[in-house]
Design a protein around this motif. Structure first.
Motif, short mmCIF file in Angstrom:
data_model
loop_
_atom_site.label_atom_id
_atom_site.label_comp_id
_atom_site.label_asym_id
_atom_site.label_seq_id
_atom_site.Cartn_x
_atom_site.Cartn_y
_atom_site.Cartn_z
N HIS A 552 0.81 -1.21 0.00
CA HIS A 552 0.00 0.00 0.00
C HIS A 552 0.84 1.26 0.00
N ASN A 553 2.17 1.11 0.17
CA ASN A 553 3.02 2.29 0.31
C ASN A 553 4.43 1.95 -0.11
N ASP A 554 5.27 2.95 -0.17
CA ASP A 554 6.69 2.74 -0.44
C ASP A 554 7.32 2.21 0.85
N MET A 555 7.56 0.90 0.91
CA MET A 555 7.99 0.28 2.15
C MET A 555 9.40 0.70 2.53
N ALA A 556 10.22 1.13 1.58
CA ALA A 556 11.56 1.64 1.91
C ALA A 556 11.43 2.89 2.78
N LEU A 557 10.48 3.75 2.45
CA LEU A 557 10.25 4.95 3.26
C LEU A 557 9.66 4.59 4.62
N GLU A 558 8.84 3.57 4.65
CA GLU A 558 8.28 3.11 5.93
C GLU A 558 9.38 2.55 6.83
N ILE A 559 10.34 1.89 6.24
CA ILE A 559 11.48 1.39 7.01
C ILE A 559 12.28 2.56 7.57
N ASP A 560 12.51 3.58 6.75
CA ASP A 560 13.23 4.76 7.21
C ASP A 560 12.50 5.43 8.37
N ALA A 561 11.17 5.37 8.34
CA ALA A 561 10.35 5.99 9.39
C ALA A 561 10.24 5.12 10.63
N GLY A 562 10.85 3.94 10.61
CA GLY A 562 10.84 3.06 11.78
C GLY A 562 9.55 2.29 11.97
N LYS A 563 8.77 2.12 10.90
CA LYS A 563 7.48 1.44 11.04
C LYS A 563 7.57 -0.06 10.78
N ILE A 564 8.71 -0.51 10.30
CA ILE A 564 8.91 -1.94 10.05
C ILE A 564 9.94 -2.44 11.05
N LEU A 565 9.52 -3.34 11.93
CA LEU A 565 10.41 -3.81 12.98
C LEU A 565 11.62 -4.56 12.43
N ASP A 566 11.40 -5.35 11.39
CA ASP A 566 12.49 -6.13 10.83
C ASP A 566 12.27 -6.25 9.33
N LYS A 567 13.03 -5.49 8.57
CA LYS A 567 12.83 -5.48 7.12
C LYS A 567 13.14 -6.83 6.49
N ARG A 568 13.89 -7.69 7.21
CA ARG A 568 14.21 -8.99 6.65
C ARG A 568 12.95 -9.86 6.52
N LEU A 569 12.04 -9.72 7.51
CA LEU A 569 10.79 -10.49 7.44
C LEU A 569 9.91 -9.99 6.30
N LEU A 570 9.92 -8.67 6.09
CA LEU A 570 9.16 -8.12 4.99
C LEU A 570 9.73 -8.60 3.66
N GLU A 571 11.05 -8.56 3.55
CA GLU A 571 11.70 -9.03 2.34
C GLU A 571 11.44 -10.51 2.13
N LEU A 572 11.42 -11.27 3.24
CA LEU A 572 11.15 -12.70 3.14
C LEU A 572 9.75 -12.96 2.60
N SER A 573 8.78 -12.16 3.03
CA SER A 573 7.42 -12.35 2.53
C SER A 573 7.33 -12.05 1.04
N TYR A 574 8.14 -11.08 0.56
CA TYR A 574 8.17 -10.80 -0.88
C TYR A 574 8.86 -11.94 -1.63
N ARG A 575 9.90 -12.51 -1.04
CA ARG A 575 10.61 -13.61 -1.70
C ARG A 575 9.71 -14.84 -1.85
#
Length: 810
Positions: A552-575
């Motif tokens: 729903h959004n640019d997740m890279a910017l959400e990571i910069d804003a501290g809204k993603i606790l662990d970007k590895r899990l997000l990346e894993l879900s995309y993989r």
């Protein structure tokens, strides 16, 4: 490190409870111990007493030659064990305390499991086990999702146990229909429903037409419990006081040859001393309650399902319903007591008279009585124990197969599991609700996996109003992680190992949790509509379904804003996802530039848009004010709206840093200095910066013309009264509020950011510089009515959005 500690706390919190120890022992046994083919575990009412259908089945099995040498593990209280040992002296009985280490071990290793309520939350049936849930009554009052109030807390483990069961018992077609609907088993339950009577009722059926053994008049009083789990202690105290008054009255009024046998609900049983009465006695403990009922002349109850069971004897039943209207309002009925062909009394005096007159003459409505209850005893023939055992244990070869009619699930449609997180009041939740209102439930089964942790009341309301044909499963995690597994998980998190693929330890943990929640339910697709949740990312590891992840959004910017606790899990879900659904068109390059490249999987799937905005805007203004708003909020809004010749700006967004509401106030101050006939409403559902924004507004030079407030789920009555929607965000996806504002005729202006920019530049609004100065110029343009406006084809958009969603599932 702080984020890691918070995440670790979420995972480790159950470890400090005793329940975790039992769950860990259970999972340990599942991992290292073999299933014992000739072991049967039987449990009734959470081990508080061993009666009901499990007891009746034990009685039957104990008399079958094919089960000699088998071990019966019985969950029974200590006070009953001596009696059971005496009743079954030549059988291998092992008693276990409910929710104990031994109990957990046997629950994991016995092949055959029988229960009439539920096993604990840590229970997850192993592939080689068989589980018969007999349930415990024909429902008179609401159960499952139909319960008024906080139904989720009361039914989630029941639903989960039904999904775990290989066999579920229904004593009549009415009960089968209610169970399948109230616990949403259609399309989700993978076992068999046995259409057969309750084993506990065999003794009642056989007593039909037989005179009770006692010469004196024997009446049974079995009231149900009143109250909810949330207020259990208070409700129990109130019921005890009422019961004492009633029993005092009855003991003084009953005829001389009458004995009133009383059996109270387990929540209040034992808290009234019945030995002090002369004509009132507790149910005997040396035989089962239903064996005793078979020798009673009369049953008195209120809203208990026991009335359907005792009706099999065709003996009189009296309903004592002094609070029928209150109970109907609080709990609700499938079958109103008012339509039952039974005498009803509402006062202690009237109840005493009914008992004293019972048996003096045949009831005038005996034929009506028989006709009414025949449909609820349609599968009761007095041989249910034999027929059920012959079906459930048919694999053993010990006993012949009996003709039990069974309902088997037939999956004729696709089944889609939808995850949306914790139902926070934001654009994603609104998009999800809109999608649910538009999908065609004739084409597929839809199940919402919902996290109830954020707003239980709001979530409850949402679940109560799900479209017909959409079910739900509450998501409450109960992870049982062994010591070695915990060390491996810590190693992964502490040292930030990359996750090119799912670590085996995480996959193993979440495969267990996946099976604990869903059992053998089969879904064709898992839609992570939320797109942010680490729960969904990990839970998907345990599935083999088609996986769709929304962005729903640019997740890279959400990571910069501290809204993603662990970007590895997000990346894993995309993989691991099969499709990545983007709600904005043509942003694959932009979104993948700083993050995992998923362009080959990306599909454009726009959000569905509400079609009821105009109708909702016509509701009273008060409906736009949050119920938790401070006193006087509505009155202040009304005073502001009463001013004529005023240009009103509104910002609808959660109170968080990326929404830029602080700079919006700064920009408005400058505009208001030149145009004092302006107002600004900042409305949000929640957010960490609410108090900060409120303080900034209160200190502003334009404070009298600024209103910062919590909004309800229907902000449109206020939105309709404004002139311009302002987006002051630093970054956005494509906000739904843009489309809703256009439906209400508002002009729209936004800072120059991806998402709003591409859409508004098509003639739907104004894009301004991404700064305070840009907002100032934009609001001045709005005042001079120099903002483009264009009608938006809502119907065409929604048709395309639904087609895109449906294509994701194939």
């Amino acid at each position: 490190m702080l984020k890691f500690i918070r995440r670790l706390f979420v995972v480790a919190r159950p470890i400090i409870t005793r329940r975790f120890v039992y769950g860990y022992i259970y999972n340990l046994a599942c991992g290292i111990a073999a299933i014992k083919e000739k072991h049967i575990l039987l449990e009734s009412h959470h081990g508080k007493a061993f009666w009901g259908s499990p007891y009746a089945l034990l009685q039957y099995l104990a008399g079958q030659p094919g089960f000699q040498g088998w071990t019966f593990v019985v969950t029974a209280p200590r006070k009953q064990r001596k009696q059971l040992s005496k009743e079954f002296p030549f059988h291998r009985l092992r008693f276990v305390q409910p929710r104990s280490i031994r109990y957990s071990w046997h629950l994991a290793t016995c092949k055959w499991l029988i229960n009439d309520v539920t096993f604990p939350l840590f229970f997850s049936r192993r592939a080689g086990q068989k589980y018969l849930n007999t349930w415990h009554g024909t429902p008179l009052k609401y159960i499952g999702r139909d319960i008024k109030g906080n139904s989720v807390a009361q039914f989630q483990n029941v639903q989960r146990n039904f999904l775990q069961a290989t066999h579920l018992l229904a004593p009549n077609s009415y009960t089968e229909t209610v169970l399948r609907g109230a616990y949403m088993l259609e399309g989700r339950f993978s076992g068999e429903i046995l259409r057969c009577g309750y084993p506990r009722n065999d003794v009642l059926v056989k007593s039909r037409g037989r005179r009770p053994k006692n010469r004196s008049f024997q009446a049974a009083f079995m009231p149900t419990w009143r109250g909810t789990l949330d207020t259990r202690s208070r409700d129990s105290r109130e019921q005890l006081a009422t019961l004492r008054e009633l029993l005092d009255k009855l003991d003084a009024s009953l005829r001389s040859d009458a004995t009133l046998w009383v059996k109270l609900h387990p929540l209040v049983a034992g808290k009234i001393d019945l030995e002090c009465y002369s004509k009132i006695r507790p149910f005997p403990t040396e035989i089962s309650p239903y064996e005793h009922l078979a020798n009673c002349n009369l049953l008195i109850t209120d809203y208990s399902s026991v009335l359907f069971d005792f009706a099999l004897t065709e003996r009189p039943i009296v309903l004592y319903v002094p609070d029928e209207d209150i109970y109907r309002e609080q709990r609700g009925f499938y079958i109103s007591p008012s339509i039952l062909p039974l005498p009803k009394v509402r006062t202690p005096d009237a109840l005493a008279d009914a008992i004293n007159q019972a048996g003096a003459s045949p009831p005038p409505s005996l034929n009506e009585y028989r006709e009414f209850f025949r449909s609820y005893g349609e599968w009761e023939h007095g041989d249910s124990c034999e027929r059920i055992c012959n079906t459930f244990f048919s694999q053993t070869g010990n006993i012949k197969r009996a003709p039990v009619v069974r309902w088997l699930p037939v999956m004729q449609r696709k089944h889609v599991l939808l995850y949306t997180g914790s139902m926070q009041p934001n654009g994603i939740t609104r998009s999800f609700k809109t999608l649910l209102s538009m999908i065609d439930t004739r084409e597929a089964y839809y199940t919402v996996l919902v996290d109830t942790s954020f707003d239980p009341e709001g979530t409850e309301s949402f679940l109560k109003n799900l479209p017909k044909g959409v079910g739900f499963i509450p998501l409450t995690l109960h992870l049982y992680i062994g010591p070695l597994e915990l060390l491996r998980v810590l190693w992964i998190y502490l040292f930030k190992h990359k996750m090119q693929e799912a670590p085996r330890v995480l996959a193993r943990i979440w495969e267990r949790e996946h099976r604990r929640i869903f059992a053998d339910s089969r879904f064709d697709a898992f839609v992570n509509f939320n797109g942010y949740s680490w729960r969904a990312a990990l839970l998907a590891l345990g599935s083999t379904w088609r996986r769709i992840v929304y962005v729903h959004n640019d997740m890279a910017l959400e990571i910069d804003a501290g809204k993603i606790l662990d970007k590895r899990l997000l990346e894993l879900s995309y993989r691991t996802g099969d499709r990545i659904a983007l709600v904005r068109e043509g942003v694959e390059e932009e979104y993948c530039r700083r993050f995992h490249d998923y362009r080959e999987k990306a599909v454009y799937a726009p959000n569905c848009l509400r079609a009821d905005v105009t109708a909702k805007a016509d509701e009273p203004l008060a409906s736009a004010i949050h119920v938790r708003s401070p006193a006087g909020q509505l009155q202040r809004v009304e005073r502001m709206l009463a001013k004529d010749h005023t240009h009103r700006f509104i910002n609808l967004a959660r109170f968080s840093a990326e929404k830029g509401q602080a700079r919006l106030i700064e920009a408005f101050e400058q505009v208001h200095a030149e145009h004092p006939d302006t107002q600004l409403f900042i409305v949000g559902g929640y957010g960490p910066l609410l108090s900060d924004i409120q303080q900034k507004a209160s200190r502003s030079s334009a404070c009298e013309s600024i209103c910062v407030m919590l909004g309800s789920t229907n902000p449109f009555p206020l939105t309709k009264r404004c002139d311009t929607m302002v987006f002051s965000s630093f970054y956005e996806g494509l906000p739904l509020v843009i489309f809703e504002s256009l439906q209400l005729g508002l002009r729209v202006l936004s800072t120059d950011i991806p998402g709003p920019r591409e859409f508004l530049q098509q003639g739907y609004g104004l894009v301004v510089e991404n700064s305070v100065g840009g907002l100032v110029e934009g609001m001045k343009s709005a005042i001079s009515r120099d903002i483009p406006f264009r009608e938006f084809d809502l119907d065409a958009h929604n048709r395309a959005a639904l087609r895109a969603f449906e294509s994701l599932l194939h």
